[in-house]
Design a protein around this motif. Structure first.
Motif, PDB file in Angstrom:
ATOM      1  N   UNK A  55      73.977 -13.901  87.710  1.00  0.00           N
ATOM      2  CA  UNK A  55      74.565 -12.442  87.735  1.00  0.00           C
ATOM      3  C   UNK A  55      72.759 -12.269  89.193  1.00  0.00           C
ATOM      4  N   UNK A  56      72.588 -10.869  89.862  1.00  0.00           N
ATOM      5  CA  UNK A  56      71.780 -10.716  90.603  1.00  0.00           C
ATOM      6  C   UNK A  56      70.465  -9.993  89.673  1.00  0.00           C
ATOM      7  N   UNK A  57      69.421 -10.511  90.105  1.00  0.00           N
ATOM      8  CA  UNK A  57      68.126 -10.293  89.386  1.00  0.00           C
ATOM      9  C   UNK A  57      67.362  -9.600  90.796  1.00  0.00           C
ATOM     10  N   UNK A  58      66.277  -8.648  90.277  1.00  0.00           N
ATOM     11  CA  UNK A  58      65.389  -8.365  91.053  1.00  0.00           C
ATOM     12  C   UNK A  58      63.735  -8.863  91.065  1.00  0.00           C
ATOM     13  N   UNK A  59      63.695  -9.355  91.635  1.00  0.00           N
ATOM     14  CA  UNK A  59      62.053 -10.177  91.753  1.00  0.00           C
ATOM     15  C   UNK A  59      60.875  -9.254  92.907  1.00  0.00           C
ATOM     16  N   UNK A  60      59.579  -8.589  91.897  1.00  0.00           N
ATOM     17  CA  UNK A  60      58.848  -8.087  92.210  1.00  0.00           C
ATOM     18  C   UNK A  60      57.593  -8.331  92.090  1.00  0.00           C
ATOM     19  N   UNK A  61      57.127  -8.723  93.334  1.00  0.00           N
ATOM     20  CA  UNK A  61      55.154  -8.962  92.700  1.00  0.00           C
ATOM     21  C   UNK A  61      53.953  -7.704  92.633  1.00  0.00           C
TER      22      UNK A  61
END
Length: 227
Positions: free
Chosen positions: A200-206
């Motif tokens: 599945x697509x996931x979103x990562x943010x710093x």
């Protein structure tokens, strides 16, 4: 006769109370962006508990404030406002506070805020190798306060952040930082199989947070990764 007259008066009052009021509906709107004064880039936000815009409509006593929510990309819009003068104040932001301003809102009014973020997250790179997702980045402070913490956050929603996450890797800093230091944070997807679904697509943010009262995290843009 008195009882009949009383009934007529009551009926008239009920009828007048049911008549349609003559107030016009909201015909104005306010939209805009929060822009970094140096980089001219939008200032990323948290969609939950992030920056809000306090509006005080003039002509009422007492005045009851209401608030506009700022989107995670640093923009905002509300098209259901009454035409009037307002005192407009961004509150609970992730930037150095700015002064309130008076504004006439009529029609489609635009108001951008040029501000200085507490922290800039620079050169953020998020990559995946096997089951490990790694973020490398630098941070630049714009105030003398210590940096409280840094973090890497993941969610299936692109509005991912510290309060909207399925998993996270955080590190306490509690110090003034060197803008040349490269930080590394990693999340092992295999450690979170109950929440992070492979394929599945996931979103990562710093993000990074300054140590100041009511401060919010500053972010890089979210990166989409197929797990």
């Amino acid at each position: 006769m008195k009882s009949i007259r009383s009934l007529l008066v009551i009926a008239a009052l009920i009828f007048s109370a049911c008549e349609k009021d003559n107030y016009d509906g909201p015909t104005a709107g306010l939209s805009g962006s929060f822009i970094d004064g140096d980089t001219k880039q939008l200032i990323e936000q948290d969609i939950i508990g992030g920056t809000q815009i306090e509006l005080l409509e003039h002509g009422y006593d007492p005045v009851e404030p209401f608030f506009l929510i700022v989107k995670n990309d640093g923009t905002y819009e509300n098209s259901m406002l009454f035409e009037n003068m307002y005192t407009v104040t961004p509150v609970r932001g992730n930037f150095i506070p700015i002064q309130p301003q008076e504004l006439k809102i009529a029609g489609k009014t635009k108001l951008d805020f040029t501000v200085t973020p507490y922290i800039r997250v620079l050169d953020a790179q998020v990559t995946k190798s096997g089951t490990i997702v790694t973020a490398k980045f630098r941070i630049q402070q714009n105030v003398t306060n210590n940096v409280k913490k840094i973090g890497l956050y993941v969610h299936s929603d692109s509005r991912v952040g510290e309060p909207l996450r399925l998993a996270a890797a955080e590190q306490d800093i509690n110090a003034v930082t060197n803008p040349q230091t490269v930080y590394t944070l990693s999340i092992n997807v295999a450690d979170h199989t109950s929440t992070l679904k492979t394929g599945k697509k996931h979103y990562f943010r710093v993000g990074a947070q300054i140590d100041a009262p009511s401060s919010k995290l500053n972010y890089a843009k979210a990166v989409e990764i197929q797990l």
